[in-house]
Write a protein that holds these residues in place. Structure first.
Motif, mmCIF file in Angstrom:
data_model
loop_
_atom_site.group_PDB
_atom_site.id
_atom_site.type_symbol
_atom_site.label_atom_id
_atom_site.label_comp_id
_atom_site.label_asym_id
_atom_site.label_seq_id
_atom_site.Cartn_x
_atom_site.Cartn_y
_atom_site.Cartn_z
ATOM 1 N N MET A 186 -13.244 -10.280 -3.132
ATOM 2 C CA MET A 186 -12.485 -9.209 -3.756
ATOM 3 C C MET A 186 -13.093 -7.857 -3.351
ATOM 4 S SD MET A 186 -11.662 -8.706 -7.735
ATOM 5 C CE MET A 186 -11.332 -7.081 -8.333
ATOM 6 N N THR A 187 -12.240 -6.878 -3.114
ATOM 7 C CA THR A 187 -12.709 -5.559 -2.734
ATOM 8 C C THR A 187 -12.807 -4.671 -3.971
ATOM 9 O OG1 THR A 187 -10.460 -4.869 -2.278
ATOM 10 C CG2 THR A 187 -11.724 -5.718 -0.420
ATOM 11 N N THR A 188 -13.688 -3.697 -3.904
ATOM 12 C CA THR A 188 -13.906 -2.784 -5.024
ATOM 13 C C THR A 188 -12.794 -1.742 -5.065
ATOM 14 O OG1 THR A 188 -16.273 -3.071 -4.735
ATOM 15 C CG2 THR A 188 -15.558 -1.162 -6.014
ATOM 16 N N PRO A 189 -12.142 -1.562 -6.217
ATOM 17 C CA PRO A 189 -11.108 -0.525 -6.312
ATOM 18 C C PRO A 189 -11.731 0.862 -6.168
ATOM 19 C CG PRO A 189 -11.075 -1.955 -8.255
ATOM 20 C CD PRO A 189 -12.281 -2.315 -7.449
ATOM 21 N N CYS A 190 -10.973 1.772 -5.618
ATOM 22 C CA CYS A 190 -11.463 3.137 -5.447
ATOM 23 C C CYS A 190 -11.612 3.801 -6.822
ATOM 24 C CB CYS A 190 -10.494 3.944 -4.585
ATOM 25 S SG CYS A 190 -11.182 5.545 -4.119
ATOM 26 N N PRO A 191 -12.712 4.523 -7.046
ATOM 27 C CA PRO A 191 -12.902 5.202 -8.329
ATOM 28 C C PRO A 191 -11.801 6.203 -8.666
ATOM 29 C CG PRO A 191 -14.962 5.193 -7.100
ATOM 30 C CD PRO A 191 -13.894 4.671 -6.179
ATOM 31 N N CYS A 192 -11.138 6.764 -7.636
ATOM 32 C CA CYS A 192 -10.123 7.790 -7.902
ATOM 33 C C CYS A 192 -8.869 7.214 -8.546
ATOM 34 C CB CYS A 192 -9.768 8.555 -6.634
ATOM 35 S SG CYS A 192 -8.526 7.774 -5.575
ATOM 36 N N GLY A 193 -8.694 5.896 -8.491
ATOM 37 C CA GLY A 193 -7.570 5.264 -9.158
ATOM 38 C C GLY A 193 -6.252 5.308 -8.421
ATOM 39 N N ARG A 194 -6.256 5.763 -7.173
ATOM 40 C CA ARG A 194 -4.991 5.820 -6.425
ATOM 41 C C ARG A 194 -4.450 4.416 -6.254
ATOM 42 N NH1 ARG A 194 -4.453 9.560 -1.280
ATOM 43 N NH2 ARG A 194 -3.706 11.009 -2.849
ATOM 44 N N ASN A 195 -3.135 4.286 -6.449
ATOM 45 C CA ASN A 195 -2.465 3.002 -6.316
ATOM 46 C C ASN A 195 -1.642 2.962 -5.041
ATOM 47 O OD1 ASN A 195 -3.237 1.740 -8.805
ATOM 48 N ND2 ASN A 195 -1.915 3.196 -9.842
ATOM 49 N N SER A 196 -1.427 1.756 -4.547
ATOM 50 C CA SER A 196 -0.575 1.581 -3.372
ATOM 51 C C SER A 196 0.877 1.791 -3.780
ATOM 52 C CB SER A 196 -0.753 0.173 -2.798
ATOM 53 O OG SER A 196 -0.347 -0.789 -3.753
ATOM 54 N N ALA A 197 1.658 2.243 -2.850
ATOM 55 C CA ALA A 197 3.094 2.374 -3.101
ATOM 56 C C ALA A 197 3.685 0.975 -3.142
ATOM 57 C CB ALA A 197 3.739 3.195 -1.999
ATOM 58 N N ASN A 198 4.567 0.748 -4.072
ATOM 59 C CA ASN A 198 5.193 -0.558 -4.194
ATOM 60 C C ASN A 198 6.681 -0.347 -4.455
ATOM 61 O OD1 ASN A 198 5.938 -3.174 -4.643
ATOM 62 N ND2 ASN A 198 4.244 -3.646 -6.017
ATOM 63 N N PRO A 199 7.487 -0.132 -3.390
ATOM 64 C CA PRO A 199 8.895 0.184 -3.579
ATOM 65 C C PRO A 199 9.691 -0.911 -4.270
ATOM 66 C CG PRO A 199 8.376 -0.123 -1.245
ATOM 67 C CD PRO A 199 7.087 -0.201 -2.001
ATOM 68 N N ALA A 200 9.200 -2.146 -4.257
ATOM 69 C CA ALA A 200 9.924 -3.225 -4.932
ATOM 70 C C ALA A 200 9.870 -3.074 -6.441
ATOM 71 C CB ALA A 200 9.355 -4.580 -4.512
ATOM 72 N N LYS A 201 8.913 -2.302 -6.944
ATOM 73 C CA LYS A 201 8.757 -2.131 -8.391
ATOM 74 C C LYS A 201 8.830 -0.641 -8.723
ATOM 75 C CE LYS A 201 5.883 -6.187 -9.074
ATOM 76 N NZ LYS A 201 4.626 -6.684 -9.613
ATOM 77 N N LEU A 202 9.970 -0.024 -8.430
ATOM 78 C CA LEU A 202 10.119 1.407 -8.684
ATOM 79 C C LEU A 202 9.848 1.699 -10.152
ATOM 80 C CD1 LEU A 202 13.279 2.197 -6.561
ATOM 81 C CD2 LEU A 202 10.908 2.750 -6.048
ATOM 82 N N GLY A 203 9.132 2.771 -10.380
ATOM 83 C CA GLY A 203 8.794 3.147 -11.746
ATOM 84 C C GLY A 203 7.526 2.493 -12.257
ATOM 85 N N LYS A 204 6.985 1.547 -11.514
ATOM 86 C CA LYS A 204 5.747 0.886 -11.912
ATOM 87 C C LYS A 204 4.678 1.191 -10.889
ATOM 88 C CE LYS A 204 7.989 -2.880 -14.327
ATOM 89 N NZ LYS A 204 8.120 -4.316 -14.447
ATOM 90 N N LYS A 205 3.438 1.211 -11.338
ATOM 91 C CA LYS A 205 2.325 1.470 -10.428
ATOM 92 C C LYS A 205 2.088 0.276 -9.526
ATOM 93 C CE LYS A 205 -0.215 4.609 -13.398
ATOM 94 N NZ LYS A 205 -1.476 4.843 -14.089
ATOM 95 N N GLY A 206 1.675 0.572 -8.290
ATOM 96 C CA GLY A 206 1.284 -0.485 -7.365
ATOM 97 C C GLY A 206 -0.122 -0.955 -7.687
#
Length: 137
Positions: free
Chosen positions: A1-21
């Motif tokens: 497992m990779t460490t999440p970035c501290p800044c909290g940026r999420n990946s874009a996830n167009p399949a789930k519009l309105g929800k965070k990636g």
């Protein structure tokens, strides 16, 4: 497992519009800016990488990305401070070389929750974005 970035940026996830990636890993987000000296492409990315530098205690990165006109000669971080999260409220490009980023950063110091709400000013000098200063709310 990779460490999440501290800044909290999420990946874009167009399949789930309105929800965070999914959270981006540090290696695919702020890591290259802190570890490989790659210039941030915009002021928001620089601000996020500076937040990550605060979380990780990277004083050299913080000073390097601070504009020479306002950079302190010395910087000390509280090693007991625990950074809890970052919310970017807005990113506004004023012209090709000037931008503002409004954010809220939360942390816990000496058992007390605090938040820093700031509109930061950035300038691009010699092709690199730098933090200049900010107004706190």
């Amino acid at each position: 497992m990779t460490t999440p970035c501290p800044c909290g940026r999420n990946s874009a996830n167009p399949a789930k519009l309105g929800k965070k990636g999914q959270p981006l890993p540090f290696s695919a987000c702020c890591g290259p800016f802190l570890e490989e000296n790659i210039p941030a492409p915009d002021a928001e990315t620089l601000m996020r990488s500076r937040y990550s530098a605060f979380v990780l205690g990277d004083l050299a990165y913080l000073l390097t990305t601070w504009h020479a006109s306002t950079r302190p000669s010395d910087l000390t971080l509280d090693p007991a401070a625990k950074w809890l999260g970052l919310e970017v409220r807005s990113h506004r490009l004023l012209d090709a070389d000037h931008a503002e980023v409004e954010f809220v950063a939360r942390c816990r110091e000496a058992g007390r929750a605090t938040r820093l709400h700031e509109r930061s000013r950035f300038v691009r000098a010699s092709g690199r974005w730098c933090y200049v200063d900010g107004d706190q709310f």
